[in-house]
Design a protein around this motif. Structure first.
Motif, PDB file in Angstrom:
ATOM      1  N   UNK A  30       0.836  -1.211   0.000  1.00 49.73           N
ATOM      2  CA  UNK A  30       0.000   0.000   0.000  1.00 49.73           C
ATOM      3  C   UNK A  30       0.871   1.262   0.000  1.00 49.73           C
ATOM      4  N   UNK A  31       1.945   1.233  -0.778  1.00 47.66           N
ATOM      5  CA  UNK A  31       2.889   2.349  -0.835  1.00 47.66           C
ATOM      6  C   UNK A  31       2.309   3.446  -1.719  1.00 47.66           C
ATOM      7  N   UNK A  32       2.217   4.641  -1.150  1.00 42.31           N
ATOM      8  CA  UNK A  32       1.724   5.806  -1.885  1.00 42.31           C
ATOM      9  C   UNK A  32       2.657   6.973  -1.597  1.00 42.31           C
ATOM     10  N   UNK A  33       2.866   7.793  -2.602  1.00 48.70           N
ATOM     11  CA  UNK A  33       3.732   8.951  -2.413  1.00 48.70           C
ATOM     12  C   UNK A  33       3.139  10.173  -3.082  1.00 48.70           C
ATOM     13  N   UNK A  34       3.409  11.309  -2.489  1.00 47.62           N
ATOM     14  CA  UNK A  34       3.034  12.566  -3.125  1.00 47.62           C
ATOM     15  C   UNK A  34       4.205  12.988  -4.016  1.00 47.62           C
ATOM     16  N   UNK A  35       3.946  13.878  -4.937  1.00 49.42           N
ATOM     17  CA  UNK A  35       5.023  14.406  -5.764  1.00 49.42           C
ATOM     18  C   UNK A  35       5.810  15.432  -4.948  1.00 49.42           C
ATOM     19  N   UNK A  36       7.061  15.633  -5.321  1.00 50.69           N
ATOM     20  CA  UNK A  36       7.870  16.658  -4.683  1.00 50.69           C
ATOM     21  C   UNK A  36       7.222  18.013  -4.920  1.00 50.69           C
ATOM     22  N   UNK A  37       7.113  18.814  -3.879  1.00 52.06           N
ATOM     23  CA  UNK A  37       6.583  20.171  -3.989  1.00 52.06           C
ATOM     24  C   UNK A  37       7.663  21.155  -3.579  1.00 52.06           C
ATOM     25  N   UNK A  38       7.831  22.216  -4.373  1.00 55.00           N
ATOM     26  CA  UNK A  38       8.795  23.260  -4.025  1.00 55.00           C
ATOM     27  C   UNK A  38       8.310  24.021  -2.796  1.00 55.00           C
ATOM     28  N   UNK A  39       9.209  24.210  -1.823  1.00 54.50           N
ATOM     29  CA  UNK A  39       8.874  25.025  -0.655  1.00 54.50           C
ATOM     30  C   UNK A  39       9.619  26.347  -0.680  1.00 54.50           C
ATOM     31  N   UNK A  40      10.770  26.359  -1.307  1.00 53.00           N
ATOM     32  CA  UNK A  40      11.520  27.597  -1.577  1.00 53.00           C
ATOM     33  C   UNK A  40      12.470  27.282  -2.715  1.00 53.00           C
ATOM     34  N   UNK A  41      13.412  28.150  -2.997  1.00 51.32           N
ATOM     35  CA  UNK A  41      14.243  27.930  -4.178  1.00 51.32           C
ATOM     36  C   UNK A  41      15.273  26.808  -4.031  1.00 51.32           C
ATOM     37  N   UNK A  42      15.481  26.234  -2.828  1.00 48.29           N
ATOM     38  CA  UNK A  42      16.394  25.099  -2.700  1.00 48.29           C
ATOM     39  C   UNK A  42      15.752  23.876  -2.048  1.00 48.29           C
ATOM     40  N   UNK A  43      14.508  23.978  -1.580  1.00 44.67           N
ATOM     41  CA  UNK A  43      13.895  22.873  -0.845  1.00 44.67           C
ATOM     42  C   UNK A  43      12.650  22.335  -1.549  1.00 44.67           C
ATOM     43  N   UNK A  44      12.441  21.016  -1.358  1.00 43.33           N
ATOM     44  CA  UNK A  44      11.232  20.346  -1.826  1.00 43.33           C
ATOM     45  C   UNK A  44      10.770  19.424  -0.701  1.00 43.33           C
ATOM     46  N   UNK A  45       9.484  19.131  -0.657  1.00 43.76           N
ATOM     47  CA  UNK A  45       8.949  18.204   0.341  1.00 43.76           C
ATOM     48  C   UNK A  45       8.063  17.170  -0.339  1.00 43.76           C
ATOM     49  N   UNK A  46       7.945  16.001   0.305  1.00 40.31           N
ATOM     50  CA  UNK A  46       7.003  14.975  -0.139  1.00 40.31           C
ATOM     51  C   UNK A  46       6.686  14.071   1.038  1.00 40.31           C
ATOM     52  N   UNK A  47       5.669  13.239   0.847  1.00 42.37           N
ATOM     53  CA  UNK A  47       5.232  12.310   1.891  1.00 42.37           C
ATOM     54  C   UNK A  47       5.058  10.926   1.261  1.00 42.37           C
ATOM     55  N   UNK A  48       5.567   9.905   1.935  1.00 47.08           N
ATOM     56  CA  UNK A  48       5.411   8.518   1.498  1.00 47.08           C
ATOM     57  C   UNK A  48       4.673   7.781   2.611  1.00 47.08           C
ATOM     58  N   UNK A  49       3.569   7.151   2.275  1.00 49.05           N
ATOM     59  CA  UNK A  49       2.846   6.344   3.267  1.00 49.05           C
ATOM     60  C   UNK A  49       2.877   4.890   2.807  1.00 49.05           C
ATOM     61  N   UNK A  50       2.930   3.978   3.775  1.00 47.78           N
ATOM     62  CA  UNK A  50       3.021   2.559   3.450  1.00 47.78           C
ATOM     63  C   UNK A  50       2.644   1.726   4.671  1.00 47.78           C
ATOM     64  N   UNK A  51       2.417   0.442   4.434  1.00 47.16           N
ATOM     65  CA  UNK A  51       2.220  -0.520   5.512  1.00 47.16           C
ATOM     66  C   UNK A  51       3.430  -1.438   5.541  1.00 47.16           C
TER      67      UNK A  51
END
Length: 99
Positions: A30-51
């Motif tokens: 059940x692995x799911x991930x969000x796409x990388x999102x820009x938070x500023x000009x050098x950072x990105x965030x994402x979330x991975x959920x799994x069992x």
């Protein structure tokens, strides 16, 4: 390997050798991930959920535990990439969390 090649091979949303494929290869489901999102000009965030299967047989323990991995990636031009990961386990009382 350049940082661009490394990013596209292992970290991009459609990377052929991604962390998501690693989770699946090691038994997580059940692995799911969000796409990388820009938070500023050098950072990105994402979330991975799994069992994650729980192999230790303890009475009243679930067969698997849900987990959420939050990641912050910073890229420093052609000099380096840093990824901070925080893993939180859900549905498992007194489970450890890793940062």
């Amino acid at each position: 390997m350049t940082l661009d090649e490394f990013f596209h091979q292992f970290l991009s949303d459609d990377a052929p050798a991604s962390l998501v494929s690693h989770h699946r290869a090691t038994g997580d489901f059940d692995v799911k991930t969000t796409e990388w999102e820009d938070t500023d000009n050098i950072s990105k965030t994402r979330c991975i959920s799994y069992s994650h299967p729980i192999s230790t047989k303890i009475s009243m323990a679930p067969a698997a535990g849900k987990a959420t991995k939050s990641q912050v990636m910073q890229r420093f031009g052609d000099h380096g990439i840093c990824i901070d990961s925080e893993i939180r386990t859900n549905d498992v009382p007194l489970a450890d969390c890793f940062y």
